[in-house]
Design an enzyme around this catalytic site. Sequence first.
Site, PDB file in Angstrom:
ATOM      1  N   HIS A 188      48.426 -18.791  56.008  1.00  0.00           N
ATOM      2  CA  HIS A 188      48.783 -17.672  55.127  1.00  0.00           C
ATOM      3  C   HIS A 188      47.610 -17.287  54.233  1.00  0.00           C
ATOM      4  O   HIS A 188      47.369 -16.107  53.983  1.00  0.00           O
ATOM      5  CB  HIS A 188      49.988 -18.038  54.264  1.00  0.00           C
ATOM      6  CG  HIS A 188      50.449 -16.921  53.389  1.00  0.00           C
ATOM      7  ND1 HIS A 188      51.277 -15.912  53.842  1.00  0.00           N
ATOM      8  CD2 HIS A 188      50.170 -16.606  52.105  1.00  0.00           C
ATOM      9  CE1 HIS A 188      51.492 -15.058  52.851  1.00  0.00           C
ATOM     10  NE2 HIS A 188      50.837 -15.454  51.790  1.00  0.00           N
ATOM     11  N   ARG A 295      53.821  -2.920  65.769  1.00  0.00           N
ATOM     12  CA  ARG A 295      54.518  -4.131  66.205  1.00  0.00           C
ATOM     13  C   ARG A 295      55.962  -4.108  65.702  1.00  0.00           C
ATOM     14  O   ARG A 295      56.271  -4.648  64.646  1.00  0.00           O
ATOM     15  CB  ARG A 295      53.783  -5.367  65.690  1.00  0.00           C
ATOM     16  CG  ARG A 295      52.334  -5.482  66.153  1.00  0.00           C
ATOM     17  CD  ARG A 295      51.696  -6.753  65.606  1.00  0.00           C
ATOM     18  NE  ARG A 295      50.313  -6.927  66.037  1.00  0.00           N
ATOM     19  CZ  ARG A 295      49.257  -6.519  65.340  1.00  0.00           C
ATOM     20  NH1 ARG A 295      49.434  -5.897  64.172  1.00  0.00           N
ATOM     21  NH2 ARG A 295      48.034  -6.725  65.799  1.00  0.00           N
ATOM     22  N   ARG A 331      55.379  -0.428  70.108  1.00  0.00           N
ATOM     23  CA  ARG A 331      55.688  -1.444  71.110  1.00  0.00           C
ATOM     24  C   ARG A 331      57.116  -1.924  70.910  1.00  0.00           C
ATOM     25  O   ARG A 331      57.516  -2.255  69.789  1.00  0.00           O
ATOM     26  CB  ARG A 331      54.723  -2.626  70.982  1.00  0.00           C
ATOM     27  CG  ARG A 331      55.005  -3.740  71.997  1.00  0.00           C
ATOM     28  CD  ARG A 331      53.958  -4.828  71.936  1.00  0.00           C
ATOM     29  NE  ARG A 331      53.986  -5.596  70.704  1.00  0.00           N
ATOM     30  CZ  ARG A 331      53.052  -6.480  70.357  1.00  0.00           C
ATOM     31  NH1 ARG A 331      52.014  -6.684  71.142  1.00  0.00           N
ATOM     32  NH2 ARG A 331      53.153  -7.150  69.225  1.00  0.00           N
ATOM     33  N   GLU A 429      49.006  -7.749  80.082  1.00  0.00           N
ATOM     34  CA  GLU A 429      48.777  -9.015  79.385  1.00  0.00           C
ATOM     35  C   GLU A 429      48.726 -10.222  80.320  1.00  0.00           C
ATOM     36  O   GLU A 429      48.494 -11.336  79.866  1.00  0.00           O
ATOM     37  CB  GLU A 429      49.894  -9.255  78.361  1.00  0.00           C
ATOM     38  CG  GLU A 429      50.005  -8.170  77.312  1.00  0.00           C
ATOM     39  CD  GLU A 429      51.265  -8.321  76.488  1.00  0.00           C
ATOM     40  OE1 GLU A 429      51.191  -8.959  75.417  1.00  0.00           O
ATOM     41  OE2 GLU A 429      52.325  -7.808  76.900  1.00  0.00           O
ATOM     42  N   ASN A 452      44.689 -10.731  73.818  1.00  0.00           N
ATOM     43  CA  ASN A 452      45.020 -12.063  73.309  1.00  0.00           C
ATOM     44  C   ASN A 452      45.770 -12.869  74.370  1.00  0.00           C
ATOM     45  O   ASN A 452      45.367 -13.981  74.736  1.00  0.00           O
ATOM     46  CB  ASN A 452      45.877 -11.964  72.036  1.00  0.00           C
ATOM     47  CG  ASN A 452      45.180 -11.208  70.930  1.00  0.00           C
ATOM     48  OD1 ASN A 452      43.996 -10.921  71.016  1.00  0.00           O
ATOM     49  ND2 ASN A 452      45.910 -10.885  69.887  1.00  0.00           N
ATOM     50  N   ASP A 453      46.871 -12.303  74.857  1.00  0.00           N
ATOM     51  CA  ASP A 453      47.643 -13.002  75.879  1.00  0.00           C
ATOM     52  C   ASP A 453      46.925 -13.004  77.220  1.00  0.00           C
ATOM     53  O   ASP A 453      46.977 -13.993  77.959  1.00  0.00           O
ATOM     54  CB  ASP A 453      49.033 -12.376  76.025  1.00  0.00           C
ATOM     55  CG  ASP A 453      50.049 -12.995  75.085  1.00  0.00           C
ATOM     56  OD1 ASP A 453      49.909 -14.189  74.781  1.00  0.00           O
ATOM     57  OD2 ASP A 453      50.969 -12.290  74.639  1.00  0.00           O
ATOM     58  N   ARG A 463      45.943 -20.191  73.012  1.00  0.00           N
ATOM     59  CA  ARG A 463      44.975 -19.644  72.060  1.00  0.00           C
ATOM     60  C   ARG A 463      45.177 -20.169  70.641  1.00  0.00           C
ATOM     61  O   ARG A 463      44.321 -19.978  69.783  1.00  0.00           O
ATOM     62  CB  ARG A 463      45.020 -18.114  72.065  1.00  0.00           C
ATOM     63  CG  ARG A 463      46.365 -17.497  71.732  1.00  0.00           C
ATOM     64  CD  ARG A 463      46.346 -15.991  72.017  1.00  0.00           C
ATOM     65  NE  ARG A 463      47.658 -15.371  72.011  1.00  0.00           N
ATOM     66  CZ  ARG A 463      48.177 -14.741  70.971  1.00  0.00           C
ATOM     67  NH1 ARG A 463      47.490 -14.663  69.858  1.00  0.00           N
ATOM     68  NH2 ARG A 463      49.371 -14.193  71.052  1.00  0.00           N
ATOM     69  N   CYS A 500      44.343  -3.153  72.841  1.00  0.00           N
ATOM     70  CA  CYS A 500      44.941  -3.325  71.511  1.00  0.00           C
ATOM     71  C   CYS A 500      44.876  -4.770  71.032  1.00  0.00           C
ATOM     72  O   CYS A 500      45.410  -5.091  69.976  1.00  0.00           O
ATOM     73  CB  CYS A 500      46.387  -2.825  71.491  1.00  0.00           C
ATOM     74  SG  CYS A 500      47.514  -3.785  72.527  1.00  0.00           S
TER      75      CYS A 500
END
Length: 545
Positions: A188, A295, A331, A429, A452-453, A463, A500
């Site tokens: 955080h 998102r 999305r 992805e 990322n994926d 990851r 993205c």
Amino acid sequence: MQTYQGKSVFGGIAIGRISVFGREEQVVRRTKIEDADAELVRYAGAKAQAFTELGQLYEKALKEVGEANAAIFEVHQMMLEDDDYNESVENIIRSSMVNAEYAVASTGDNFSEMFASMDDEYMKARAADVKDISERVIRILQGQSDAAGMTDEPAIIVAKDLAPSETVQMDKDKVLSFVTVLGSLNSHTAILARTMGIPALVGAGIPVDETVDGKLGIVDGTSGVVYVDPDEQTLEEMRTKQAQELEKKRLLQELKGKENVTLDGRSIMLYANIGNSKDLATVLQNDAGGIGLFRSEFLYLERDTFPTEEEQFKIYKTVAETMAGKRVIIRTLDIGADKQCDYFEMEQEENPAMGCRAIRICLKRPEIFKTQLRALYRASAFGRIAIMFPMIISVNEVRRIKEIITEVKRELDALGVEYGAPELGIMIETPAAVMMSDELAKEVDFFSIGTNDLTQYTLAIDRQNESLDEFYDPHHPAVLRMIRMVVENAHKSGIWAGICGELGADKTLTRTFLEMGVDELSVSPASILPIRSIVRNTDLSREEA
């Protein structure tokens, strides 16, 4: 002068006095009690006060760091109300006839250890949250204050670690930088530092005591180094570097309103990734051409019940109207893997990253999917909305989605509700989607590559597993070849393809993406102008030296 190395969270230079942040030590003693019912009343009162404090922290964080970052305090409220947690505390009080402080501390330790031992990275992160809420309740029971220690002047905050509640209570105008001994790049504190745009390090081997407290410090967020008691030469070099950083920011502001076109005339769309409507101000401030990734799952993650169609419609409509005709790609629900909602009541999975997630949930539970689609189609009458579906691996999935959309449009027609004609796109992805991209391109209006994926599935590396950082390579030739293949197959079918994922903001790859013919990069709002600067200074007609 002493130097300490850490992991860089956010770049830039901070120069100022160091303020060591130390929690007030909580000494919890086991005390025998005579009246369990009276002790349970004490616990109930402390829990109620803690719930109220967390609500106040949520409101404060909402104003300062946005809805997505404030959501942690709603999570803490939910954990505070958890039946298993409360039953454990109450059982210890009654069965052992001990004070509430001891029962809460024991429960907090037990639950924290349980979460920390889990394989799932999301669940591991809950260990710190359980400790945080337990310490809050104990503090209230002991009558201690909740003030976060801060100096009157702006300072570099050095701490062993920082809980979400501690970072939010700090006066942000007094924080020059965060440096923590513990914590990960996804903690955080790290997220808050990126949101605030201040230099920050985690995993720094710096002492957290009087040997550094009050001394002059320098945090070089780019190289991941913190200097304590810098010598004159280092201080002068860092002041020069800091001035250069500020000048860069000023020059970037002059790029507002300019086109994203290379010197030889190649254009690219630069869009922003956001988590909720509260982020719109930063999108407009940084002159994004549109929103490349909204998102929508945060609408679900930030609450303990399903958002209604009306609630979703109002948010999507606000975003569409605010962007005033610019493309807004929303999305659909991407729950699962490291993003869990208890009220979905999903079955436990051995490998959630490869389990029931994203579009698979939507197709297995079409009532949830149709509610979101109705809200999206209604909102599409108020702006240029595009809808994007995550984790697609086959043509059949896309065709099933279209069938459900047809059902939704019939329902809206029957009610006389107006709607637009949103573009439909999918995220690429998985290697499966890459290999099928020539066929998938015939079914949709655009592709957006979720790097990322795609990277983790291509390399077969989690990851979020820090111990595998040395093997995790987002620049791996296999990943870059897949991106090129997707773009080429998109263009053969006359549709556009963007990126993205985090890789889109990697400035070392901007030229490579331009050469590949990538049509759009969707990045964090703060990355828009730096990427624009690179684009406008690139000449693809000349070979790179």
